[in-house]
Design a protein around this motif. Structure first.
Motif, mmCIF file in Angstrom:
data_model
loop_
_atom_site.group_PDB
_atom_site.id
_atom_site.type_symbol
_atom_site.label_atom_id
_atom_site.label_comp_id
_atom_site.label_asym_id
_atom_site.label_seq_id
_atom_site.Cartn_x
_atom_site.Cartn_y
_atom_site.Cartn_z
ATOM 1 N N TYR A 239 -4.014 -11.471 -0.623
ATOM 2 C CA TYR A 239 -5.138 -12.611 -0.537
ATOM 3 C C TYR A 239 -5.638 -12.419 0.861
ATOM 4 O O TYR A 239 -6.904 -12.594 1.106
ATOM 5 C CB TYR A 239 -4.389 -14.073 -0.746
ATOM 6 N N LYS A 240 -4.885 -12.469 2.204
ATOM 7 C CA LYS A 240 -4.949 -12.360 3.415
ATOM 8 C C LYS A 240 -5.829 -11.089 3.937
ATOM 9 O O LYS A 240 -6.756 -11.142 4.506
ATOM 10 C CB LYS A 240 -3.918 -12.683 4.151
ATOM 11 N N LYS A 241 -5.453 -9.884 3.018
ATOM 12 C CA LYS A 241 -6.171 -8.768 3.325
ATOM 13 C C LYS A 241 -7.534 -8.702 2.460
ATOM 14 O O LYS A 241 -8.393 -7.632 2.706
ATOM 15 C CB LYS A 241 -5.320 -7.502 3.029
ATOM 16 N N GLY A 242 -7.689 -9.682 1.804
ATOM 17 C CA GLY A 242 -9.000 -9.406 0.803
ATOM 18 C C GLY A 242 -8.876 -8.570 -0.084
ATOM 19 O O GLY A 242 -9.724 -8.268 -1.024
ATOM 20 N N LEU A 243 -7.791 -7.979 -0.619
ATOM 21 C CA LEU A 243 -7.577 -7.111 -1.887
ATOM 22 C C LEU A 243 -7.775 -7.868 -3.135
ATOM 23 O O LEU A 243 -7.833 -7.266 -4.182
ATOM 24 C CB LEU A 243 -6.256 -6.345 -1.689
ATOM 25 N N THR B 89 -4.497 -19.451 -5.440
ATOM 26 C CA THR B 89 -4.828 -19.615 -4.203
ATOM 27 C C THR B 89 -3.806 -19.190 -3.005
ATOM 28 O O THR B 89 -2.561 -19.363 -3.549
ATOM 29 C CB THR B 89 -5.369 -21.299 -4.007
ATOM 30 N N ILE B 90 -4.365 -19.194 -1.975
ATOM 31 C CA ILE B 90 -3.184 -19.064 -0.889
ATOM 32 C C ILE B 90 -2.384 -20.172 -0.769
ATOM 33 O O ILE B 90 -1.075 -20.187 -0.828
ATOM 34 C CB ILE B 90 -3.849 -18.740 0.664
ATOM 35 N N GLU C 8 7.628 -10.770 -4.427
ATOM 36 C CA GLU C 8 6.119 -10.452 -5.060
ATOM 37 C C GLU C 8 5.118 -11.617 -4.398
ATOM 38 O O GLU C 8 4.065 -11.184 -4.296
ATOM 39 C CB GLU C 8 6.495 -10.877 -6.664
ATOM 40 N N LEU C 9 5.655 -12.858 -4.496
ATOM 41 C CA LEU C 9 4.729 -14.080 -4.019
ATOM 42 C C LEU C 9 4.250 -13.630 -2.455
ATOM 43 O O LEU C 9 3.005 -13.920 -2.211
ATOM 44 C CB LEU C 9 5.192 -15.148 -4.077
ATOM 45 N N LYS C 10 5.227 -13.052 -1.812
ATOM 46 C CA LYS C 10 4.761 -12.681 -0.161
ATOM 47 C C LYS C 10 3.786 -11.773 -0.649
ATOM 48 O O LYS C 10 2.908 -11.311 0.487
ATOM 49 C CB LYS C 10 6.025 -12.568 0.254
ATOM 50 N N LEU C 11 3.807 -10.692 -1.265
ATOM 51 C CA LEU C 11 3.049 -9.721 -1.584
ATOM 52 C C LEU C 11 1.744 -10.075 -1.929
ATOM 53 O O LEU C 11 0.714 -9.593 -1.274
ATOM 54 C CB LEU C 11 3.569 -8.477 -2.438
ATOM 55 N N ILE D 85 0.833 -1.103 -0.116
ATOM 56 C CA ILE D 85 -0.067 0.094 0.102
ATOM 57 C C ILE D 85 0.876 1.278 0.008
ATOM 58 O O ILE D 85 1.182 1.791 1.049
ATOM 59 C CB ILE D 85 -1.138 -0.097 1.177
ATOM 60 N N ASN D 86 1.386 1.490 -1.191
ATOM 61 C CA ASN D 86 2.149 2.674 -1.264
ATOM 62 C C ASN D 86 1.619 3.569 -2.373
ATOM 63 O O ASN D 86 0.685 3.375 -2.843
ATOM 64 C CB ASN D 86 3.868 2.470 -1.459
#
Length: 663
Positions: free
Chosen positions: A654-658, A28-29, A646-649, A8-9
């Motif tokens: 995914y976890k934040k629902g974005l 998927t996660i 990039e994968l961690k982002l 989020i920048n």
């Protein structure tokens, strides 16, 4: 910066668009998490082994053998794995089997009284070597290298964990079944080729695949199918690339070089280029000329009749004269090349049979010039124009040559930065004070890295641009300049004294002054400057060079500037071996450091198979690290770290629902 901050920048929307695209690959996660775990594991594996070769010059038999034995690495693996369990003669036989499985099996099967027992022992030994050489790779990478017919079986055997009688019996039954259904021979071949594949992770060819030797096309076929290879173009390669692009002067040089070494079969038989028009032209104009100075240099294993040699000599002289005319035209077309001093034909006094060079007059050893007009020496006769048009059509329409040259473009470049090593064939042009020389190209000056980058672009324009465009013309002219120009990083000399060597006896006129680079390459400070110019850390980087053969027999050391620069042209080509005293070098860069391997001359593939004669090689350890180099320390490791980020982002999104998971 925290992952949340990166996500989020100010570029939030662009980040989200990219991550949305990435989610198509990892929807998927669980899939994103699995790939993160996989990449993190890869980073902690030892780096793959790189092999560096240069100036192979068409010597396909030796080249193939060096690839098959991995510059002696396979033999050393056999020694390390089996130690005193095998006698030396059995080790030699086993090594030869791995190098040439099809041919060696045919011999062994005729000699073995109990073939099933031999199969069983050999298969177990091959699996043991396979396990060793595959241990530094992930299962996924090994799986991709496996032959399709035996992929499942080999994977089972490579990852055997014989904990208990049942498991041991299971693997034993696999071997017994392979033998009983008559698949042992094919399985041995598959395992042997897998070992060859795994011991070299990446191959670097630092120029000059073409000319002199008879098998440049065979080498190119092998490289085209190789699993991981890059090529730094040499001056001989660029000449063939220019010929394939339609450069008439490059074509003339290619044919002349091939005639000089009695290697016209590469042009005619391998690439299907019709030289009959040249032969006819040569007989018409030089039929009564003995062309003694144009008799080809031939190796002892080439058998030619006197008549054949005489015809080659006439063709050789005919194309040489055409070459000098075409070079004169290109020099006049490009005054910025500053090569007027190479306009030699107008310096000939045809009445006295002499030539004036740099104020000195010399007698010509050959004064028969039936196709040169003294009043306009660089003008082609109509019949020469017709001949060149026919040759040009053959070159540009050769499918095989076009395929090989396109491969050189797609997998090659003028230089390469790879894992803290700077690879280039010839030199970086320098001034007498060691500073980078400026070269004028299309009204703009370039030097150092900028010069190499610009020349790389111009070369590609010379091949890929349409006919009759300024870019095409200038680019193809630059390919010739890279072959012979005074400030060419591939040639590295003031002039190429081709005319003088043919027509003037005085050896002083044959001298070719080298670029100041060759005086400075033993200077550590200069090498540091070059590495910095190309964006590399001089404290941990090296320069790897070819082009000028190292005369080891005269005490020359291939290691320059306290290990900063390595010249690995040791005379792979037979034409140079009398000068170097050896038959080439291989530089090996594995997870433990750098090793330089020098090779003795290779006798023949037949002897290697029947008499089990290997190339005698000696190894110098240049650098040995205490901490083993891992994938994370390499260029690929840097790319993998970016992918991990990039994968961690993506995982966070995914976890934040974005971004929503896709079922």
């Amino acid at each position: 910066m925290l992952l949340e901050d990166k996500l989020i920048n100010k570029d939030f929307e662009n980040n989200l668009k990219y991550l949305s695209l990435l989610s198509k690959q990892y929807p998927t996660i669980n899939e994103a998490s699995t790939e993160i775990i996989n990449l993190q594991a890869i980073l902690n594996l030892p780096k793959g082994t790189e092999h560096f070769l240069t100036d192979v010059h068409g010597e396909h038999e030796q080249f193939i053998h060096v690839l098959k034995n991995a510059s002696g690495v396979i033999k050393r693996k056999i020694d390390d794995i089996f130690g005193n369990r095998l006698v030396q003669s059995d080790k030699k036989k086993f090594a030869t089997l791995i190098y040439y499985p099809e041919q060696k099996l045919d011999i062994i099967l005729k000699q073995q009284p109990n073939i099933d027992d031999w199969y069983k022992i050999t298969l177990y030994r091959l699996i043991e070597v396979c396990r060793n050489v595959s241990s530094k790779y992930t299962r996924s990478k090994v799986r991709k290298a496996l032959p399709k017919d035996f992929a499942y079986i080999i994977e089972e055997l490579l990852h055997e964990e014989a904990e208990g009688i049942d498991k041991e019996k299971y693997y034993g039954e696999i071997i017994n079944t392979i033998i009983s259904i008559d698949r042992a021979k094919d399985f041995i071949i598959a395992l042997s080729k897998l070992i060859q594949r795994l011991v070299i992770d990446r191959l670097h060819i630092i120029g000059d695949i073409f000319d002199r030797g008879p098998g440049a096309d065979i080498i190119m076929d092998i490289l085209s199918e190789y699993h991981a290879v890059d090529i730094q173009w040499g001056n001989h390669d660029i000449l063939w690339m220019g010929a394939a692009s339609g450069s008439e002067v490059c074509m003339a040089n290619v044919i002349r070089n091939s005639a000089r070494y009695a290697n016209l079969s590469t042009i005619e038989d391998s690439y299907g280029i019709n030289l009959l028009p040249l032969a006819t032209f040569a007989v018409d104009f030089y039929g009564d000329d003995p062309c003694e100075n144009f008799l080809p240099k031939i190796e002892s294993d080439k058998n030619y009749t006197v008549r054949e040699l005489q015809l080659i000599a006439k063709m050789h002289k005919a194309i040489a004269i055409i070459q000098f005319k075409l070079e004169g035209q290109i020099i006049k077309r490009h005054p910025e090349f500053k090569m007027d001093y190479r306009l030699l034909l107008n310096n000939i006094d045809f009445e006295t049979g002499t030539i004036t060079l740099e104020g000195n007059k010399y007698d010509l050893v050959d004064t028969n010039f039936p196709t040169i007009d003294p009043k306009d020496p660089y003008k082609l006769l109509d019949v020469e124009v017709e001949l060149i048009d026919k040759l040009k059509s053959s070159f540009i329409n050769s499918q095989k040559l076009n395929k090989h040259v396109r491969f050189l473009f797609s997998n090659g470049s003028l230089y390469l930065k790879f894992n803290s090593n700077l690879l280039y064939h010839g030199c970086i042009p320098l001034n007498e004070d060691g500073s980078f020389r400026e070269v004028l190209l299309q009204n703009k000056k370039y030097k150092g890295k900028a010069l190499m980058d610009r020349l790389d672009i111009l070369t590609r324009e010379g091949f890929f641009y349409k006919e009759n465009t300024p870019e095409k013309q200038f680019g193809s002219d630059m390919m010739w300049y890279l072959w012979t120009g005074p400030f060419s990083p591939l040639f590295g000399k003031e002039k190429m004294t081709t005319f003088e060597r043919y027509f003037i006896a005085e050896e002083a006129t044959h001298y070719e002054k080298k670029d100041p680079y060759y005086d400075f390459r033993n200077d550590e400070k200069i090498c540091d400057n070059i590495l910095i110019e190309f964006g590399l850390n001089p404290d941990e980087s090296h320069i790897v060079n070819g082009h000028i053969p190292v005369e080891k027999k005269n005490g020359e050391n291939p290691i320059k500037a306290h290990g900063k620069l390595m010249v690995i042209d040791g005379g792979f080509s037979k034409a140079y071996q009398s000068k170097t005293g050896i038959a080439g070098y291989t530089l090996i860069y594995n997870s433990f450091g750098l090793q330089l391997v020098s090779h003795q001359p290779f006798e023949s593939t037949e002897k290697a198979i029947t008499e089990e004669t290997d190339i005698l090689s000696s190894t110098i350890v240049l650098e040995h690290v205490t901490k083993r180099k891992m994938v994370e320390d390499t260029d690929i490791g840097i790319e993998l770290k970016y992918q991990l980020c990039e994968l961690k982002l993506l995982l966070l999104a995914y976890k934040k629902g974005l971004i929503k998971e896709q079922a």
